[in-house]
Motif scaffolding. Structure first.
Motif: not given
Ligand code: SF4
Length: 420
Positions: A400, A398, A395, A175, A419, A368, A366
């Motif tokens: 979060a 994601q 998670h 990601r 999320v 990751l 935020e």
């Protein structure tokens, strides 16, 4: 299935190189093993930036001599900064090593030893945040640094090659991409059309599925307004910049051959903070450089107090044979004094980071999510702060939203919200 084992020490460039090497071997049917004695191929990815690192590599090489005797079929290779252009001398010193190859040269070498059979890439569990080297080597010759001698001159990878690699990494679950180079600000000057890092960030910002982009390391003399603009305006590029200052004294900077003054650095930080108000800055400092007086050291301390970095990496000067500083300057600051200076900076930075992080108390950040540590989810904010939270859900990978409930100079802890 044949097994491979990679042993890595040193900087992120080495870690990235080892990850790519692992991926390349897996594409050719090899399987990772943590036990060197079970491996058919062992690669040592070495570092010689400090004497202690070089000693560890040499010790490891001596241990592997026994293993090679027991398993003559074992292929043993060494890469990283230990490998200079005099491979004949290395072969003489370590005759049990089959291959020495410079960082970045591995594909040609590997074709000789792998099965020559390309298998589909394993789709299981690649990491969420992946390092991608974009430029090898360095043209700067800072007086204390061995890197240009070991990694050679700068060589940039073409933009389309990097974009394809990033797309493939995203397909396999990444990601976040961290672009790496000894000096990322030099990226592209050796390529046709001379693209720069800002152009590369703009291109990568359009890659579907990519959540975040980072890059390391910048050089204060080369960082441009165009790049600062790209960071400010490209939504995937994180507001975190690594900008090594090394010293707060102009004469020491000159002796280090860094190519900028303290005032230039100060202006650059001001410009970055003007364009990117929420930016987090990290820096590197060397204490106890040859002839660094107490007054010169105090200038560094004052600069760090003034600029208030989020993170400071501090090291005591250690001469590397072959560098200009080791040849021309006397290493005349006693070890105990280097330790004293180092600890003054560490204490100062601890109090600054405590205050900076405390401001995040009660805020939603935020995060990751990159994995788990001791039962807690672990991730990073866009400003590269480490965050921990507890939750029974999955998670990994994601974004979060974490409401911060506890802060320390090194990390944050909080509670999971919505999320993404
Ligand atoms: S910029 Fe200086 S410190 Fe960094 S790798 Fe190049 S020579 Fe070494």
């Amino acid at each position: 299935m044949p097994n491979y084992h990679i042993w890595t020490i040193g900087c992120q460039m080495n870690k990235a190189e080892s990850e790519r090497l692992a991926s390349f071997l897996e594409q050719r049917g090899y399987q990772a093993t943590t036990a060197a004695e079970e491996a058919d191929i062992i690669v040592l990815n070495s570092c010689v930036v400090r004497q202690s690192a070089e000693n560890r590599v040499v010790n490891k090489l001596h241990t592997l001599r026994q293993l090679k005797k027991l398993h003559p079929g074992l292929t043993l290779a060494v890469t990283g900064c230990l490998v200079n252009s005099d491979t004949a001398a290395l072969k003489k010193a370590f005759p049990h090593v089959d291959y020495f190859f410079k960082p970045g040269d591995w594909p040609q070498w590997l074709e000789k030893v792998t099965l020559g059979q390309v298998l589909p890439h394993p789709s299981n569990g690649r990491t969420v945040s992946v390092y991608v080297p974009i430029i090898q080597g360095c043209n700067n010759f800072c007086s204390y640094c061995i890197v240009p001698y070991r990694r050679g001159r700068e060589r940039s990878r073409p933009i389309d090659e990097i974009v394809s690699e990033v797309q493939e990494l995203i397909r396999r679950g990444a990601r976040e991409i961290v672009l790496l180079g000894q000096n990322v600000d030099s990226y592209g000057h050796d390529l046709p059309d001379r693209p720069d890092l800002a152009d590369l960030l703009t291109e990568l910002n359009t890659v579907d599925g990519l959540a975040r982009l980072r890059f390391l390391t910048n050089h204060p003399k080369d960082m441009t307004r165009k790049l600062i603009d790209a960071i400010a305006t490209r939504d995937k590029v994180c507001e975190h910049i690594s900008l090594p200052v090394q010293s707060g004294d102009d004469d020491i900077l000159k002796a280090m051959r860094r190519g900028y003054t303290v005032e230039h650095y100060r202006q650059l930080v001001a410009e970055i903070r003007r364009r990117i108000p929420e930016v987090a800055l990290s820096t590197d400092v060397i204490v106890g450089f040859p002839s660094e007086s107490e007054e010169q050291f105090r200038r560094t301390v004052d600069l760090l107090s003034e600029l208030r970095f989020d993170t400071v990496h501090v090291a005591g000067y250690s001469p590397r044979p072959g560098t200009i500083a080791a040849g021309e300057l006397e290493n005349n600051i006693p070890v105990a004094e280097k330790r004293r200076r180092l600890s003054i900076i560490e204490q100062l930075q601890e109090s600054i980071a405590t205050e900076i992080n405390a401001r995040l108390m009660g805020q939603a950040v935020e995060t990751l999510v990159e994995g788990k540590t001791r039962g807690k989810w672990r991730g990073r904010t866009r400003s590269d702060k480490l965050v921990f939270f507890s939750d029974t859900g999955d998670h990994l990978g994601q974004l979060a939203n974490i409401r911060i409930e506890k802060t320390s100079p090194w990390s944050l802890q909080g509670k999971l919200g919505k999320v993404a």
